[in-house]
Design an enzyme around this catalytic site. Sequence first.
Site, PDB file in Angstrom:
ATOM      1  N   ARG A 186      -7.174   1.683   6.549  1.00 56.25           N
ATOM      2  CA  ARG A 186      -6.162   0.786   7.124  1.00 56.25           C
ATOM      3  C   ARG A 186      -4.975   1.618   7.574  1.00 56.25           C
ATOM      4  NH1 ARG A 186      -2.826  -3.947   3.795  1.00 56.25           N
ATOM      5  NH2 ARG A 186      -0.771  -3.187   4.443  1.00 56.25           N
TER       6      ARG A 186
ATOM      7  N   ASP B  41      -5.381  -0.873  -1.764  1.00 60.03           N
ATOM      8  CA  ASP B  41      -4.034  -0.349  -1.527  1.00 60.03           C
ATOM      9  C   ASP B  41      -4.086   1.122  -1.077  1.00 60.03           C
ATOM     10  OD1 ASP B  41      -2.916  -2.795  -2.066  1.00 60.03           O
ATOM     11  OD2 ASP B  41      -2.318  -2.315  -4.108  1.00 60.03           O
TER      12      ASP B  41
ATOM     13  N   GLU C  36      -3.561  -2.989  11.002  1.00 54.81           N
ATOM     14  CA  GLU C  36      -2.618  -3.918  10.378  1.00 54.81           C
ATOM     15  C   GLU C  36      -1.424  -4.216  11.274  1.00 54.81           C
ATOM     16  OE1 GLU C  36      -2.223  -6.306   8.726  1.00 54.81           O
ATOM     17  OE2 GLU C  36      -1.534  -5.932   6.689  1.00 54.81           O
TER      18      GLU C  36
ATOM     19  N   HIS D 223     -10.873  -0.878   1.355  1.00 51.95           N
ATOM     20  CA  HIS D 223     -10.013  -0.196   2.325  1.00 51.95           C
ATOM     21  C   HIS D 223      -8.848   0.486   1.635  1.00 51.95           C
ATOM     22  CE1 HIS D 223      -6.840  -3.332   2.519  1.00 51.95           C
ATOM     23  NE2 HIS D 223      -7.784  -4.234   2.654  1.00 51.95           N
TER      24      HIS D 223
ATOM     25  N   CYS E  17       3.835  -5.112   1.313  1.00 47.92           N
ATOM     26  CA  CYS E  17       3.022  -6.005   2.131  1.00 47.92           C
ATOM     27  C   CYS E  17       3.064  -5.534   3.573  1.00 47.92           C
ATOM     28  CB  CYS E  17       3.551  -7.436   2.024  1.00 47.92           C
ATOM     29  SG  CYS E  17       2.790  -8.570   3.201  1.00 47.92           S
TER      30      CYS E  17
ATOM     31  N   ASP F  36       3.694  -8.098  -4.077  1.00 46.76           N
ATOM     32  CA  ASP F  36       2.762  -7.111  -3.532  1.00 46.76           C
ATOM     33  C   ASP F  36       3.511  -5.815  -3.212  1.00 46.76           C
ATOM     34  OD1 ASP F  36       0.502  -5.904  -2.432  1.00 46.76           O
ATOM     35  OD2 ASP F  36       0.770  -6.860  -0.471  1.00 46.76           O
TER      36      ASP F  36
ATOM     37  N   ASP G 163      -9.363  -4.836  -1.151  1.00 47.34           N
ATOM     38  CA  ASP G 163      -8.129  -4.141  -0.808  1.00 47.34           C
ATOM     39  C   ASP G 163      -7.788  -3.190  -1.960  1.00 47.34           C
ATOM     40  OD1 ASP G 163      -5.519  -3.361  -0.326  1.00 47.34           O
ATOM     41  OD2 ASP G 163      -4.707  -5.386  -0.170  1.00 47.34           O
TER      42      ASP G 163
ATOM     43  N   ASN H 217      -6.775  -8.643  10.751  1.00 49.26           N
ATOM     44  CA  ASN H 217      -6.193  -9.397   9.645  1.00 49.26           C
ATOM     45  C   ASN H 217      -5.504 -10.638  10.195  1.00 49.26           C
ATOM     46  OD1 ASN H 217      -4.929 -10.328   7.353  1.00 49.26           O
ATOM     47  ND2 ASN H 217      -3.486  -8.631   7.170  1.00 49.26           N
TER      48      ASN H 217
ATOM     49  N   GLU I  82      -5.138   2.502   2.537  1.00 46.43           N
ATOM     50  CA  GLU I  82      -4.129   2.451   3.591  1.00 46.43           C
ATOM     51  C   GLU I  82      -3.261   3.696   3.607  1.00 46.43           C
ATOM     52  OE1 GLU I  82      -0.750  -0.384   1.629  1.00 46.43           O
ATOM     53  OE2 GLU I  82      -2.802  -1.153   1.713  1.00 46.43           O
TER      54      GLU I  82
ATOM     55  N   TYR J 257     -13.521 -11.490   0.843  1.00 46.42           N
ATOM     56  CA  TYR J 257     -12.458 -10.477   0.804  1.00 46.42           C
ATOM     57  C   TYR J 257     -11.614 -10.682  -0.444  1.00 46.42           C
ATOM     58  CZ  TYR J 257      -8.359  -7.766   2.203  1.00 46.42           C
ATOM     59  OH  TYR J 257      -7.333  -6.854   2.248  1.00 46.42           O
TER      60      TYR J 257
END
Length: 305
Positions: A164, A94, A194, A119, A129, A65, A92, A216, A121, A51
């Site tokens: 996500r 975002d 998440e 992914h 975050c 982040d 990731d 996660n 989101e 990952y």
Amino acid sequence: MSGLFSSTVTPTQRRQAFRDGLNSGKIQRLPGAFSPLVARAVQDAGFEGVYISGAVVAADLALPDIGLTTLDEVVGRSRQIARATDLPVLVDADTGFGEPMSAARTVAALEDAGIAGCHLEDQVNPKRCGHLDGKEVVPTELMLRRIGAAVKERRDDSFVICARTDAAGVEGIDSAIERAKAYADAGADLIFTEALHTPADFEKFRAAVDVPLLANMTEFGKTELLSASQLEGLGYNAVIYPVTTLRIAMGQVEDALADIAETGTQTEWVGRMQHRSRLYELLRYSEYNAFDQQIFTYQNPSERG
């Protein structure tokens, strides 16, 4: 792994392996890698995938982040890591680095980098975050456009598009479940739930959503840390440990630097270091040496007697 400079397992083969793993009934474990060498160690330890965390890419650049990293930075690190392992790599991405058309471009760039999946989101831009307060999510309709754009741009049908949802911490778990169902209907192959809190939350999500689910297990967040076997028992298909290796490494780095600053020597840390011989094993040093020797012993046929 036979190629010295890149994996001999094709991107499509790795994507299909990831899909097969998600449907195998055995949970797929994906530790986060902050460098290609860590990815090599993940493979050597026997995990099913690697990952790449957006938070870790940012932290490695000494950035928080909060959506400051760029598509090029994430794709560049992803390409480096995918080159170093035969395992499927999940990234990731975002919010897709923009709105729906940017999400489409993100998928194309990650496909070109040899990644198995990514992914996207449902947070607003710039994101935060997932385990911090103050998050905001976009309307479901906008997230459906992000997913739709990503699915439409995907050229390799085996590339895994994961959606996500951060809605559980903003709108409640029931809203997150309804969003997840809509995201799956829009073409998401995998749902990333998440910041759920307890095993009961995971169980409720699994009972309501009929697509592969990813958990996660990040430290210091809102989620109770569950083992891979516990999550498998709850019906989850994949688990990520996004920041674990970076936190372990940086914890040791800071302690060692403090000790060296005080004592002027690293002597007390030698026994806790990765030995040079083990580093050379991960780097496949002997194989490079053999390759190099073959080149230098080569003779042009015209030069032979």
